[in-house]
Design a protein around this motif. Structure first.
Motif, mmCIF file in Angstrom:
data_model
loop_
_atom_site.group_PDB
_atom_site.id
_atom_site.type_symbol
_atom_site.label_atom_id
_atom_site.label_comp_id
_atom_site.label_asym_id
_atom_site.label_seq_id
_atom_site.Cartn_x
_atom_site.Cartn_y
_atom_site.Cartn_z
ATOM 1 N N CYS A 73 0.847 -1.198 0.000
ATOM 2 C CA CYS A 73 0.000 0.000 0.000
ATOM 3 C C CYS A 73 0.880 1.245 0.000
ATOM 4 O O CYS A 73 1.658 1.471 0.936
ATOM 5 C CB CYS A 73 -0.917 -0.003 1.224
ATOM 6 N N THR A 74 0.768 2.071 -1.032
ATOM 7 C CA THR A 74 1.618 3.252 -1.139
ATOM 8 C C THR A 74 1.319 4.270 -0.032
ATOM 9 O O THR A 74 2.230 4.954 0.448
ATOM 10 C CB THR A 74 1.465 3.920 -2.511
ATOM 11 N N ASN A 75 0.073 4.370 0.377
ATOM 12 C CA ASN A 75 -0.242 5.296 1.468
ATOM 13 C C ASN A 75 0.369 4.839 2.780
ATOM 14 O O ASN A 75 0.825 5.645 3.589
ATOM 15 C CB ASN A 75 -1.767 5.437 1.624
ATOM 16 N N TYR A 76 0.379 3.540 3.017
ATOM 17 C CA TYR A 76 0.995 2.993 4.223
ATOM 18 C C TYR A 76 2.498 3.290 4.210
ATOM 19 O O TYR A 76 3.084 3.656 5.227
ATOM 20 C CB TYR A 76 0.750 1.494 4.306
ATOM 21 N N ILE A 77 3.093 3.128 3.029
ATOM 22 C CA ILE A 77 4.519 3.417 2.888
ATOM 23 C C ILE A 77 4.802 4.870 3.255
ATOM 24 O O ILE A 77 5.779 5.185 3.943
ATOM 25 C CB ILE A 77 4.984 3.122 1.449
ATOM 26 N N ALA A 78 3.931 5.771 2.778
ATOM 27 C CA ALA A 78 4.121 7.198 3.032
ATOM 28 C C ALA A 78 4.023 7.536 4.516
ATOM 29 O O ALA A 78 4.639 8.509 4.985
ATOM 30 C CB ALA A 78 3.098 8.009 2.240
ATOM 31 N N LEU A 79 3.278 6.736 5.278
ATOM 32 C CA LEU A 79 3.100 6.986 6.709
ATOM 33 C C LEU A 79 4.227 6.393 7.554
ATOM 34 O O LEU A 79 4.343 6.699 8.739
ATOM 35 C CB LEU A 79 1.769 6.383 7.180
ATOM 36 N N LEU A 80 5.035 5.555 6.959
ATOM 37 C CA LEU A 80 6.060 4.831 7.705
ATOM 38 C C LEU A 80 7.278 5.714 7.998
ATOM 39 O O LEU A 80 7.814 6.363 7.114
ATOM 40 C CB LEU A 80 6.505 3.606 6.902
ATOM 41 N N ASN A 81 7.699 5.716 9.256
ATOM 42 C CA ASN A 81 8.939 6.379 9.655
ATOM 43 C C ASN A 81 9.908 5.298 10.111
ATOM 44 O O ASN A 81 9.839 4.816 11.250
ATOM 45 C CB ASN A 81 8.684 7.386 10.772
ATOM 46 N N GLU A 82 10.819 4.916 9.235
ATOM 47 C CA GLU A 82 11.713 3.792 9.528
ATOM 48 C C GLU A 82 12.651 4.074 10.694
ATOM 49 O O GLU A 82 13.146 3.152 11.344
ATOM 50 C CB GLU A 82 12.510 3.432 8.278
ATOM 51 N N LYS A 83 12.913 5.339 10.981
ATOM 52 C CA LYS A 83 13.795 5.679 12.091
ATOM 53 C C LYS A 83 13.208 5.264 13.437
ATOM 54 O O LYS A 83 13.937 5.098 14.421
ATOM 55 C CB LYS A 83 14.075 7.182 12.091
ATOM 56 N N ASP A 84 11.892 5.111 13.500
ATOM 57 C CA ASP A 84 11.227 4.733 14.751
ATOM 58 C C ASP A 84 11.261 3.232 15.012
ATOM 59 O O ASP A 84 10.917 2.782 16.108
ATOM 60 C CB ASP A 84 9.758 5.175 14.731
ATOM 61 N N LEU A 85 11.648 2.444 14.022
ATOM 62 C CA LEU A 85 11.569 0.991 14.136
ATOM 63 C C LEU A 85 12.791 0.413 14.831
ATOM 64 O O LEU A 85 13.909 0.914 14.679
ATOM 65 C CB LEU A 85 11.417 0.370 12.747
ATOM 66 N N SER A 86 12.571 -0.660 15.580
ATOM 67 C CA SER A 86 13.649 -1.260 16.367
ATOM 68 C C SER A 86 14.308 -2.450 15.677
ATOM 69 O O SER A 86 15.257 -3.019 16.205
ATOM 70 C CB SER A 86 13.102 -1.713 17.727
ATOM 71 N N PHE A 87 13.808 -2.858 14.520
ATOM 72 C CA PHE A 87 14.360 -4.028 13.838
ATOM 73 C C PHE A 87 15.140 -3.609 12.596
ATOM 74 O O PHE A 87 15.006 -2.484 12.103
ATOM 75 C CB PHE A 87 13.247 -5.010 13.466
ATOM 76 N N SER A 88 15.938 -4.547 12.074
ATOM 77 C CA SER A 88 16.822 -4.223 10.954
ATOM 78 C C SER A 88 16.538 -5.044 9.697
ATOM 79 O O SER A 88 17.253 -4.900 8.705
ATOM 80 C CB SER A 88 18.284 -4.437 11.361
ATOM 81 N N ILE A 89 15.522 -5.911 9.716
ATOM 82 C CA ILE A 89 15.242 -6.687 8.509
ATOM 83 C C ILE A 89 14.741 -5.754 7.403
ATOM 84 O O ILE A 89 14.145 -4.718 7.687
ATOM 85 C CB ILE A 89 14.216 -7.813 8.775
ATOM 86 N N PRO A 90 14.998 -6.104 6.143
ATOM 87 C CA PRO A 90 14.631 -5.208 5.037
ATOM 88 C C PRO A 90 13.129 -4.964 4.944
ATOM 89 O O PRO A 90 12.322 -5.866 5.165
ATOM 90 C CB PRO A 90 15.126 -5.952 3.793
ATOM 91 N N ILE A 91 12.781 -3.724 4.629
ATOM 92 C CA ILE A 91 11.399 -3.360 4.316
ATOM 93 C C ILE A 91 11.340 -3.073 2.819
ATOM 94 O O ILE A 91 12.029 -2.175 2.320
ATOM 95 C CB ILE A 91 10.950 -2.128 5.110
ATOM 96 N N ILE A 92 10.550 -3.842 2.104
ATOM 97 C CA ILE A 92 10.437 -3.707 0.653
ATOM 98 C C ILE A 92 9.199 -2.882 0.346
ATOM 99 O O ILE A 92 8.082 -3.284 0.668
ATOM 100 C CB ILE A 92 10.345 -5.088 -0.023
ATOM 101 N N LYS A 93 9.399 -1.747 -0.266
ATOM 102 C CA LYS A 93 8.295 -0.854 -0.616
ATOM 103 C C LYS A 93 7.945 -1.090 -2.083
ATOM 104 O O LYS A 93 8.768 -0.874 -2.968
ATOM 105 C CB LYS A 93 8.713 0.591 -0.369
ATOM 106 N N ILE A 94 6.732 -1.510 -2.315
ATOM 107 C CA ILE A 94 6.360 -1.992 -3.638
ATOM 108 C C ILE A 94 6.558 -0.948 -4.731
ATOM 109 O O ILE A 94 6.800 -1.277 -5.888
ATOM 110 C CB ILE A 94 4.896 -2.480 -3.642
#
Length: 226
Positions: A73-94
């Motif tokens: 979901c592109t809107n979900y991607i836009a809302l994501l702040n990766e700096k807040d996340l505690s994990f390091s596995i890759p996030i693939i944005k479609i």
């Protein structure tokens, strides 16, 4: 390899399942239409609440023993702040492999949408992606009116037929590269491609190689951390 997939609508599951079927990848699907619904319709849903919900969802998915997370979901991607996340596995944005393909085109382009709510977030991200990669793109955005409601009502065939009809009406010009911006539009675009032997870009086509590469990176990172 295990890939978690986060969708805002269940209709995206079949697209991802079909394109990754030839690969040895276990898929785990999470569907959350509620967040996008609240962001769109609940004026009391503050930005802080949105950020907290996205973080909670992503952290939960990351704990499900996966090698990477795909967000469709592109809107979900836009809302994501990766700096807040505690994990390091890759996030693939479609949308990123799709943006890369768009940025490689020198000709003027037309990008088609059916959901008006996704236009601003997608185009803002595309503009930023192009700027970050020193690319210039000449793009016209068109929303195919009166179609997305059909998808929400479960009328998939009628939805795809309207998209296919629209593509047939505009594609014979040949002066611009045509693409569809949403996964739900891929079936119709592929149908028209087969009928007229002309390429129509979509977010799914460049995604597979990108996913396989990112899963390999994620698996190595996970192994090293253990």
């Amino acid at each position: 390899m295990k890939l978690a997939c986060l969708h805002a609508h269940h209709s995206n599951i079949d697209y991802i399942e079909s394109v990754l079927a030839p690969y040895d990848i276990e898929l785990v699907h999470f569907v959350d239409p509620g967040l996008m619904n609240r962001v769109t319709h609940d004026i009391g849903f503050q930005q802080l609440d949105v950020g907290r919900k996205v973080k909670e969802q992503m952290e939960w998915i990351a704990k499900c023993n996966v090698d990477a997370i795909l967000i469709t979901c592109t809107n979900y991607i836009a809302l994501l702040n990766e700096k807040d996340l505690s994990f390091s596995i890759p996030i693939i944005k479609i949308d990123e492999p799709y943006f890369e393909a768009i940025c490689q085109m020198d000709k003027p382009q037309v990008i088609l949408f059916t959901n008006p709510a996704t236009v601003e977030g997608t185009m803002n991200r595309l503009t930023q992606y192009a700027a970050n990669n020193q690319k210039k793109v000449d793009i016209e955005v068109i929303v195919i009116e009166g179609t997305f409601e059909l998808l929400m009502q479960g009328l998939h065939e009628e939805y795809s037929q309207l998209i296919a009809n629209y593509l047939h009406n505009i594609i014979h010009d040949g002066k611009k590269v045509i693409s569809v911006a949403q996964l739900s539009m891929v079936h119709a675009s592929q149908q028209v491609e087969r009928e007229i032997s002309k390429t129509i870009m979509n977010p799914l086509s460049p995604l597979v190689k990108f996913i396989v590469n990112q899963l390999s990176l994620g698996a190595r990172s996970k192994h090293n951390s253990e």
